[in-house]
Design a protein around this motif. Structure first.
Motif, PDB file in Angstrom:
ATOM      1  N   GLY A 129      23.960-101.160  59.341  1.00 14.79           N
ATOM      2  CA  GLY A 129      25.020-100.428  59.217  1.00 14.79           C
ATOM      3  C   GLY A 129      26.053-100.059  60.644  1.00 14.79           C
ATOM      4  O   GLY A 129      26.875 -99.559  60.834  1.00 14.79           O
ATOM      5  N   GLY A 130      25.176-100.806  61.716  1.00 17.83           N
ATOM      6  CA  GLY A 130      25.740-100.783  62.806  1.00 17.83           C
ATOM      7  C   GLY A 130      25.669-102.064  63.605  1.00 17.83           C
ATOM      8  O   GLY A 130      24.808-102.290  64.503  1.00 17.83           O
ATOM      9  N   PRO A 131      26.577-103.010  63.221  1.00 17.06           N
ATOM     10  CA  PRO A 131      26.392-104.282  63.556  1.00 17.06           C
ATOM     11  C   PRO A 131      26.589-104.512  65.100  1.00 17.06           C
ATOM     12  O   PRO A 131      27.944-103.660  65.658  1.00 17.06           O
ATOM     13  CB  PRO A 131      27.675-105.272  62.908  1.00 17.06           C
ATOM     14  N   VAL A 132      26.067-105.187  65.949  1.00 16.15           N
ATOM     15  CA  VAL A 132      26.281-105.487  67.274  1.00 16.15           C
ATOM     16  C   VAL A 132      27.509-105.882  67.485  1.00 16.15           C
ATOM     17  O   VAL A 132      28.050-105.495  68.496  1.00 16.15           O
ATOM     18  CB  VAL A 132      25.073-106.044  67.831  1.00 16.15           C
TER      19      VAL A 132
ATOM     20  N   SER B  52      32.139-102.172  66.542  1.00 18.17           N
ATOM     21  CA  SER B  52      32.890-101.346  67.415  1.00 18.17           C
ATOM     22  C   SER B  52      31.520-100.626  68.290  1.00 18.17           C
ATOM     23  O   SER B  52      30.484-100.828  68.239  1.00 18.17           O
ATOM     24  CB  SER B  52      33.582-100.236  66.489  1.00 18.17           C
ATOM     25  N   LYS B  53      32.042 -99.668  69.458  1.00 18.90           N
ATOM     26  CA  LYS B  53      31.303 -99.130  70.046  1.00 18.90           C
ATOM     27  C   LYS B  53      30.414 -98.115  69.321  1.00 18.90           C
ATOM     28  O   LYS B  53      29.225 -98.095  69.695  1.00 18.90           O
ATOM     29  CB  LYS B  53      32.162 -98.295  71.329  1.00 18.90           C
ATOM     30  N   GLU B  54      31.207 -97.517  68.425  1.00 21.29           N
ATOM     31  CA  GLU B  54      30.216 -96.582  67.365  1.00 21.29           C
ATOM     32  C   GLU B  54      29.164 -97.313  66.608  1.00 21.29           C
ATOM     33  O   GLU B  54      28.262 -96.864  66.405  1.00 21.29           O
ATOM     34  CB  GLU B  54      31.054 -95.880  66.586  1.00 21.29           C
TER      35      GLU B  54
ATOM     36  N   THR C 112      25.026 -96.514  66.519  1.00 23.35           N
ATOM     37  CA  THR C 112      24.462 -96.501  65.534  1.00 23.35           C
ATOM     38  C   THR C 112      23.200 -97.534  65.421  1.00 23.35           C
ATOM     39  O   THR C 112      22.212 -97.063  65.012  1.00 23.35           O
ATOM     40  CB  THR C 112      25.377 -96.663  64.062  1.00 23.35           C
ATOM     41  N   PHE C 113      23.296 -98.416  65.820  1.00 27.46           N
ATOM     42  CA  PHE C 113      22.450 -99.476  65.851  1.00 27.46           C
ATOM     43  C   PHE C 113      21.363 -99.111  66.648  1.00 27.46           C
ATOM     44  O   PHE C 113      19.911 -99.069  66.247  1.00 27.46           O
ATOM     45  CB  PHE C 113      22.746-100.949  66.512  1.00 27.46           C
TER      46      PHE C 113
END
Length: 344
Positions: free
Chosen positions: A90-93, A96-98, A102-103
């Protein structure tokens, strides 16, 4: 019977989840996967533990009480817990910064669970497994800039993991940007430059590195490769393992037939085959040695357990007890050939 008792033999729980779902077959429940693993036995030898995915089967936000119940459930089957897969997609590198925040937060939550399981005495070995959660196509848009972004994010994750005494292992797989070839994988690990950052080798995935899927310029074997040419295959395996073995801190025993496959929502990647698949291109027991022994043939002992990974098998195969007995038999042979003995 060979007396080797290390590395410990683990089974992965996530094949019950990966490639399953609404557009494929139903997920196979955690309890079912656990029971199939615990029931496997070959000549009196059983699996020692399981590696876990902190998604679908398990809640990444589980409380400490729930972590304790998980530990009790697994140990109740006379199994330990090893490496944990962090649910970072859900937080692909390369988002976005967000997304990157999340990552890192998913890594932190995974490390907390790992630390608690270790404190509870059910997790004597293991790492937190990650990937870039981004596609090779996204990486190709700006290889230099995106490589820096991956390294920066991984460094942040490593620093968080260090607070929990955990190591991170990046999975080398052709569907993850920055890890989609053996050369980009090495470059990523070098750029991260953290003592608690390593590589997770999966034999089914690393075989695809030789064929240059998703990065033709890093191909080692020719497009029309004759799989009967064992000498050339051996040289290719030696080249890849020489580059990545020094980084390897987590290891999946697996078979591959030289093709890519995807099911459910999973991108196409190296096809996992059954342990005794006649179309398998690897001599699994022999070729595991390229990862478990150094260039002089000496055991590296770089990981205390090894794990079988067989994702995206049909449920009819997964729920057949013989499947797991065959897998366990193969794992035992790997330990007999490349393991060692320690007084437990």
């Amino acid at each position: 019977m060979n007396e080797n008792n290390y590395p410990k033999l683990h089974n992965a729980m996530w094949p019950g989840v990966v490639g399953k779902g609404p557009d494929s077959e139903p997920v196979i429940g955690f309890d079912t996967m656990l029971e199939l693993t615990a029931s496997a036995e070959v000549d009196g030898v059983k699996f020692d533990g399981v590696d876990l995915a902190l998604f679908e089967h398990l809640d990444i936000n589980m409380s400490d009480d729930e972590i304790k119940r998980l530990a009790d459930k697994v140990s109740g089957h006379n199994l330990n817990i090893g490496s944990l897969v962090a649910p970072i997609w859900g937080g692909p590198v390369l988002g976005s910064k967000e997304d990157r925040a999340t990552f890192v937060e998913m890594v932190r939550k995974s490390c907390h669970i790992g630390q608690k399981l270790t404190e509870l005495g059910v997790r004597p070995s293991g790492v937190i497994r990650i990937d870039s959660a981004s596609s090779p196509q996204a990486w190709d848009a700006d290889p230099t800039g995106n490589s820096k972004l991956i390294a920066q994010t991984f460094r942040e994750a490593c620093d968080v993991a260090a607070d929990y005494g955990e190591k991170l292992a990046a999975e080398g797989e052709i569907c993850w940007g920055g890890m989609h070839s053996w050369k980009t994988m090495v470059d990523t690990l070098v750029a991260v430059d953290r003592p608690n950052m390593g590589f997770q080798a999966d034999m089914a995935h690393t075989l695809l590195y030789l064929l240059g899927y998703n990065r033709e310029e890093d191909r080692i074997l020719p497009p029309d490769f004759d799989w009967n040419d064992r000498a050339a295959l051996t040289e290719g395996l030696k080249k890849v393992t020489a580059a990545l073995r020094p980084w390897t801190i987590d290891f999946h025993v697996a078979q591959n037939d030289g093709t890519v496959f995807g099911s459910g929502s999973h991108d196409k990647t190296g096809r996992h085959c059954q342990a005794l698949d006649p179309n398998g291109k690897l001599d699994v027991v022999n070729d595991a040695g390229f990862w478990m022994r150094d260039e002089n043939g000496q055991l590296t002992k770089a990981f205390r357990h090894i794990c079988w990974d067989g994702c995206m098998f049909p449920n009819s195969v997964m729920t057949n007890q013989q499947t797991w007995n065959d897998i366990l038999a193969t794992m035992i042979k790997v330990r007999q050939k490349h393991g060692w003995y320690e007084a437990d």
